[in-house]
Design an enzyme around this catalytic site. Structure first.
Site, PDB file in Angstrom:
ATOM      1  N   HIS A 138     106.969   0.223   5.553  1.00  0.00           N
ATOM      2  CA  HIS A 138     106.213   0.262   6.801  1.00  0.00           C
ATOM      3  C   HIS A 138     104.902   0.993   6.538  1.00  0.00           C
ATOM      4  O   HIS A 138     104.883   2.139   6.083  1.00  0.00           O
ATOM      5  CB  HIS A 138     107.006   0.998   7.884  1.00  0.00           C
ATOM      6  CG  HIS A 138     106.225   1.205   9.150  1.00  0.00           C
ATOM      7  ND1 HIS A 138     105.847   0.166   9.975  1.00  0.00           N
ATOM      8  CD2 HIS A 138     105.746   2.336   9.716  1.00  0.00           C
ATOM      9  CE1 HIS A 138     105.174   0.642  11.004  1.00  0.00           C
ATOM     10  NE2 HIS A 138     105.103   1.963  10.868  1.00  0.00           N
ATOM     11  N   GLY A 153     102.954   6.674   7.537  1.00  0.00           N
ATOM     12  CA  GLY A 153     103.111   7.709   8.555  1.00  0.00           C
ATOM     13  C   GLY A 153     103.933   7.174   9.701  1.00  0.00           C
ATOM     14  O   GLY A 153     104.246   5.982   9.765  1.00  0.00           O
ATOM     15  N   SER A 155     105.209   5.891  13.368  1.00  0.00           N
ATOM     16  CA  SER A 155     104.664   4.877  14.259  1.00  0.00           C
ATOM     17  C   SER A 155     103.710   5.498  15.269  1.00  0.00           C
ATOM     18  O   SER A 155     103.943   6.611  15.748  1.00  0.00           O
ATOM     19  CB  SER A 155     105.811   4.161  14.982  1.00  0.00           C
ATOM     20  OG  SER A 155     105.326   3.134  15.799  1.00  0.00           O
ATOM     21  N   GLY A 158      98.203   6.056  14.126  1.00  0.00           N
ATOM     22  CA  GLY A 158      96.811   5.603  14.047  1.00  0.00           C
ATOM     23  C   GLY A 158      96.479   4.825  12.790  1.00  0.00           C
ATOM     24  O   GLY A 158      95.304   4.666  12.436  1.00  0.00           O
ATOM     25  N   LYS A 159      97.483   4.301  12.102  1.00  0.00           N
ATOM     26  CA  LYS A 159      97.244   3.568  10.859  1.00  0.00           C
ATOM     27  C   LYS A 159      96.443   2.285  11.100  1.00  0.00           C
ATOM     28  O   LYS A 159      95.477   1.988  10.391  1.00  0.00           O
ATOM     29  CB  LYS A 159      98.589   3.227  10.179  1.00  0.00           C
ATOM     30  CG  LYS A 159      99.427   4.433   9.823  1.00  0.00           C
ATOM     31  CD  LYS A 159     100.688   4.055   9.073  1.00  0.00           C
ATOM     32  CE  LYS A 159     101.655   3.250   9.924  1.00  0.00           C
ATOM     33  NZ  LYS A 159     102.186   4.021  11.078  1.00  0.00           N
ATOM     34  N   SER A 160      96.867   1.502  12.090  1.00  0.00           N
ATOM     35  CA  SER A 160      96.194   0.224  12.349  1.00  0.00           C
ATOM     36  C   SER A 160      94.774   0.435  12.857  1.00  0.00           C
ATOM     37  O   SER A 160      93.855  -0.302  12.498  1.00  0.00           O
ATOM     38  CB  SER A 160      96.999  -0.599  13.365  1.00  0.00           C
ATOM     39  OG  SER A 160      98.278  -0.928  12.851  1.00  0.00           O
ATOM     40  N   ASP A 177     101.486  -3.186   9.204  1.00  0.00           N
ATOM     41  CA  ASP A 177     102.845  -2.959   9.705  1.00  0.00           C
ATOM     42  C   ASP A 177     103.908  -3.076   8.621  1.00  0.00           C
ATOM     43  O   ASP A 177     104.647  -2.137   8.366  1.00  0.00           O
ATOM     44  CB  ASP A 177     103.172  -3.910  10.865  1.00  0.00           C
ATOM     45  CG  ASP A 177     104.436  -3.480  11.582  1.00  0.00           C
ATOM     46  OD1 ASP A 177     104.570  -2.273  11.867  1.00  0.00           O
ATOM     47  OD2 ASP A 177     105.304  -4.331  11.834  1.00  0.00           O
ATOM     48  N   GLU A 202      97.756  -5.300  14.555  1.00  0.00           N
ATOM     49  CA  GLU A 202      98.206  -4.971  15.908  1.00  0.00           C
ATOM     50  C   GLU A 202      97.540  -3.687  16.376  1.00  0.00           C
ATOM     51  O   GLU A 202      97.671  -2.637  15.747  1.00  0.00           O
ATOM     52  CB  GLU A 202      99.727  -4.798  15.947  1.00  0.00           C
ATOM     53  CG  GLU A 202     100.241  -4.444  17.333  1.00  0.00           C
ATOM     54  CD  GLU A 202     101.662  -3.902  17.317  1.00  0.00           C
ATOM     55  OE1 GLU A 202     102.131  -3.485  18.394  1.00  0.00           O
ATOM     56  OE2 GLU A 202     102.282  -3.873  16.243  1.00  0.00           O
ATOM     57  N   ARG A 243      93.708  22.563   0.258  1.00  0.00           N
ATOM     58  CA  ARG A 243      92.308  22.877   0.535  1.00  0.00           C
ATOM     59  C   ARG A 243      91.398  22.539  -0.638  1.00  0.00           C
ATOM     60  O   ARG A 243      90.241  22.176  -0.447  1.00  0.00           O
ATOM     61  CB  ARG A 243      92.171  24.378   0.862  1.00  0.00           C
ATOM     62  CG  ARG A 243      92.964  24.829   2.086  1.00  0.00           C
ATOM     63  CD  ARG A 243      92.388  24.280   3.370  1.00  0.00           C
ATOM     64  NE  ARG A 243      91.043  24.773   3.623  1.00  0.00           N
ATOM     65  CZ  ARG A 243      90.758  25.897   4.290  1.00  0.00           C
ATOM     66  NH1 ARG A 243      91.753  26.637   4.762  1.00  0.00           N
ATOM     67  NH2 ARG A 243      89.513  26.268   4.489  1.00  0.00           N
TER      68      ARG A 243
END
Length: 310
Positions: A138, A153, A155, A158-160, A177, A202, A243
């Site tokens: 995924h 990450g 669902s 904010g990947k899409s 997806d 999506e 960092r």
């Protein structure tokens, strides 16, 4: 163990079936190709019968020098029950003995106009692709400055949306997806989208969009090697994030370790720009320049010089 069928290979390369058509559903389980020159000469001690047997000018010209009894005996031993098929290059004339026995045992004899070496290379590449170990993850796979970046990450992190912004900035979408990943024999990971959702993205609140239709063919690609994984997670104020960038995190996908970066997400952070910079920095590291290492060395030298002055 993954398998493919002789029929699939015949359809892909448009091979001619000279004999043994009833065996087109025979399974192919290995990607190696065998050129049975020694077997033609009668040496079968280490005969890899489970491989595709490839005959070229050398093998068939030698076969013509054998007596009728030797031909039948050698062909009988070559057409093993494990043998998926026989391939003949250069569209050479298939020996009658081979045609007859292959038809009896339902072992396909295939012919191709390609030279032997080229045919062997194409068959090997095709079989390595079809038989490679695969998995599905995924995430979102994008091509950023030539680097295959897999965004992972939870669902709705904010990947899409990040992928959409990257596409608008001139980068290319590979899969959204669900990412199908195959591992080559060189332990490279090649990702692509399932056919059903190819080129689709999506966006919650908007719905499903076709990236190729909206942004053009240059905004998508079908396959890409995965070189970097970027994990997006909700910002945790109690967690210590990297960092300097000296410690390299890895994510194991099947048998391959891939460099991974964890990016905390919170309002106001431009994730697309961060992914771009991470990709460019990754390219610089592969070219031999590591800003974190250079800074650390300068800092150490400065501290040592200060200590000497004291």
């Amino acid at each position: 163990m993954k398998k493919t069928h002789v029929r699939d290979m015949v359809n892909y390369f448009k091979l001619n079936v000279a004999s043994g058509e009833a065996g087109l559903l025979r399974e192919i389980t290995v990607s190696d190709i065998s050129r049975p020159g020694l077997e033609m000469a009668g040496y079968f001690n280490f005969y890899p019968s489970e491989r595709i047997q490839l005959l070229g000018k050398t093998e068939l010209s030698f076969f013509e020098t054998l007596s009728a009894d030797e031909r039948i005996e050698r062909i009988g031993r070559m057409l093993h029950e494990d043998t998926p098929c026989i391939c003949v290059a250069h569209n050479l004339v298939v020996p009658v003995e081979l045609m007859q026995l292959a038809e009896e045992r339902s072992i396909p004899v295939l012919t191709s106009p390609l030279p032997t070496t080229k045919l062997s290379s194409k068959l090997t590449t095709y079989l390595e692709s079809r038989l490679a170990p695969t998995t599905t993850m995924h995430g979102v796979l994008v091509d950023v400055y030539g680097i295959g970046v897999l965004l992972v990450g939870q669902s709705s992190i904010g990947k899409s949306e990040t992928a959409l912004e990257l596409v608008k900035r001139g980068h290319r979408l590979v899969a959204d997806d669900a990412v199908e990943i195959r591992q080559t024999q060189e332990n490279q990971l090649i990702g692509n989208a399932p056919e059903l959702i190819q080129h689709l993205l999506e966006i919650r609140g908007v719905g499903i969009i076709n990236v190729m239709t909206l942004f053009g063919a240059g905004a998508v690609r079908n396959y890409k090697r995965i070189s970097l994984v970027i994990r997006l997670e909700i910002w945790d104020p109690e967690k210590m994030y990297e960092r300097l960038g000296l410690d390299e995190e890895k994510l194991k996908i099947m048998d391959t370790d891939v460099p991974q970066i964890t990016i905390p997400v919170r309002p106001g952070r431009n994730l697309a720009v961060i992914v771009e910079v991470a990709s460019m920095n990754f390219r610089l590291k592969r070219m031999g320049y590591n800003a974190a290492v250079v800074f650390s060395k300068k800092l150490t030298d400065t501290i040592e010089e200060a200590a000497e002055d004291i």
